[in-house]
Scaffold this active site. Structure first.
Site, mmCIF file in Angstrom:
data_model
loop_
_atom_site.group_PDB
_atom_site.id
_atom_site.type_symbol
_atom_site.label_atom_id
_atom_site.label_comp_id
_atom_site.label_asym_id
_atom_site.label_seq_id
_atom_site.Cartn_x
_atom_site.Cartn_y
_atom_site.Cartn_z
ATOM 1 N N ARG A 82 -64.291 -77.978 5.387
ATOM 2 C CA ARG A 82 -63.434 -76.805 5.225
ATOM 3 C C ARG A 82 -64.265 -75.578 4.856
ATOM 4 N NH1 ARG A 82 -58.443 -77.475 1.236
ATOM 5 N NH2 ARG A 82 -60.063 -77.153 -0.320
ATOM 6 N N LYS A 184 -60.555 -70.684 2.954
ATOM 7 C CA LYS A 184 -60.557 -70.541 1.494
ATOM 8 C C LYS A 184 -61.492 -69.397 1.130
ATOM 9 C CE LYS A 184 -59.878 -73.726 -2.300
ATOM 10 N NZ LYS A 184 -58.401 -73.685 -2.401
ATOM 11 N N GLU A 220 -46.752 -71.021 2.102
ATOM 12 C CA GLU A 220 -47.215 -71.738 0.911
ATOM 13 C C GLU A 220 -47.142 -70.809 -0.288
ATOM 14 O OE1 GLU A 220 -51.419 -72.688 0.666
ATOM 15 O OE2 GLU A 220 -51.869 -71.380 2.351
HETATM 16 C C1 LIG Z 1 -57.277 -74.515 -2.312
HETATM 17 C C2 LIG Z 1 -55.937 -74.140 -1.816
HETATM 18 C C3 LIG Z 1 -54.898 -75.091 -1.663
HETATM 19 C C4 LIG Z 1 -55.031 -76.519 -2.103
HETATM 20 O O1 LIG Z 1 -55.989 -77.244 -1.404
HETATM 21 P P1 LIG Z 1 -56.576 -78.604 -1.978
HETATM 22 O O2 LIG Z 1 -57.650 -78.954 -1.026
HETATM 23 O O3 LIG Z 1 -55.478 -79.597 -1.984
HETATM 24 O O4 LIG Z 1 -57.065 -78.310 -3.357
HETATM 25 C C5 LIG Z 1 -53.698 -74.660 -1.107
HETATM 26 N N1 LIG Z 1 -53.514 -73.372 -0.749
HETATM 27 C C6 LIG Z 1 -54.467 -72.432 -0.909
HETATM 28 C C7 LIG Z 1 -54.192 -71.043 -0.500
HETATM 29 C C8 LIG Z 1 -55.709 -72.794 -1.435
HETATM 30 O O5 LIG Z 1 -56.655 -71.857 -1.588
#
Ligand SMILES: *Cc1c(COP(=O)(O)O)cnc(C)c1O
Length: 341
Positions: A82, A184, A220
């Site tokens: 990722r 991210k 989300e």
């Molecule tokens: C990091 C993150 C998540 C959660 O991801 P995980 O890999 O489960 O920790 C969900 N949404 C956003 C916007 C994120 O930055």
């Protein structure tokens, strides 16, 4: 390594300096070998790319002690890939995925005394990140970068049981269609800060963001993906190209299907159908799942049958099964647990 004298159960989620961090620099088209260092400061040009044009990406994962006393982390290979996707989208050099996992292992080993004991509920949070480090004033990608990993012990997410939260439908958008919502990047968080401060000021725990194009579909929150459970126990998660692909959510969907024998579905989820669901939860590394009791859409309340006192029954099973896998109480699917010590 001797455990540090820390009151694990009462730790919060804040930065605690640990002994060592990993640092690798990218220059002249190549990454150096990287080192573990005690230096917890970063010295860069006042004109560094990250400071001017926010060229930075990050990851988050945890190390913890299993029931049989091993130190492990959960699916770090997915964090590696990722991060590579995030880098490609922001024109940053990819840190090799196998080296990423190795560096996570080394950093955790070097801070073993900070890995909380089994049963404490606390974990060692791991933060890998990368940023453009050389001067950039005309808008373009940097050509030098730094990749770092630090760790910080964090307390149990739910102190005294998981309390369902209340979220509001946000009038702000998190991610544009064809934008950067699926990576991210710090920039996605910078623009969410006003929305979350405003939500908190108005008594809500989180924002539910909708798709920016039509504002009819659920995306989300600022930092966690949604899971919904239908009245006939199907687990549903929103599908969209502008959602960050949560590793926790992807793992929970597998757990739902393979361990709990539930039907699962990734599809577009409309705001207007939320009242039809029985349970709702937010998933991410921090909490695994936070139950959502209520969603407020401009004064209209959508209350889930599971209520404001406890997790819904399916949410609870998902939570117990995934944390059981992580803590070594249940057998994990092949490749999910990376043993560090
Ligand atoms: C990091 C993150 C998540 C959660 O991801 P995980 O890999 O489960 O920790 C969900 N949404 C956003 C916007 C994120 O930055």
């Amino acid at each position: 390594m001797e455990k540090k004298n820390i009151d694990w159960a009462n730790l919060g989620f804040g930065y605690v300096r640990t002994d060592k961090r990993f640092v690798s620099n990218y220059k002249d088209g190549a990454w150096d070998d990287g080192v573990l260092t005690e230096d917890d400061t970063v010295t860069i040009s006042e004109c560094a790319g990250v400071l001017q044009y926010a060229q930075t990406v990050f990851e988050g994962l945890k190390a913890y002690t299993t029931e049989d006393g091993h130190i492990v982390c959960f699916r770090p290979d997915l964090n590696a890939s990722r991060l590579a996707d995030s880098c490609r989208r922001l024109e940053m050099p990819v840190f090799p995925e196998d080296k990423f996992v190795e560096a996570v292992v080394q950093t955790v080993q070097a801070n073993e005394g900070y890995v909380p004991p089994y049963g404490s509920g606390a974990t060692l949070y791991i933060r890998p990140y990368m940023f453009g480090s050389n001067p950039v004033i005309g808008v373009k990608p940097a050509n030098e970068y730094q990749f770092r990993i630090f760790t910080t012990p964090v307390g149990p997410y739910f102190k005294g049981g998981a309390r369902p939260i209340t979220i509001r439908v946000s009038d702000f958008d998190r991610a544009a269609p064809h934008g950067t919502g699926h990576i991210k990047a710090g920039l996605n968080y910078a623009m969410s800060l006003h929305a979350i401060v405003d939500a908190h000021n108005k008594g809500f725990d989180e924002n539910m963001y909708l798709d920016a194009a039509t504002r009819t579909k659920v995306e989300e929150t600022g930092g966690a993906n949604f899971l919904f459970v239908t009245k006939d126990n199907k687990v549903v998660t929103p599908k969209s190209d502008s959602i960050l692909p949560s590793i926790t959510r992807r793992s929970l969907m597998i757990v739902a299907k393979e361990y709990l024998g539930l039907e699962v579905e990734e599809r577009e989820v409309y705001l207007e159908e939320l009242g039809d669901f029985a349970e709702c939860g937010l998933c991410g590394t921090a909490a695994v799942i936070s139950p959502v009791g209520k969603i407020v859409d401009h004064g209209k309340e959508i209350c889930f049958a599971s209520g404001m006192e406890q997790m819904g029954p399916i949410t609870q099973k998902l939570y117990d099964t995934l944390t059981g896998i992580q803590m070594g109480r249940l057998e994990a699917p092949e490749g999910w647990i990376k043993v560090i010590r």
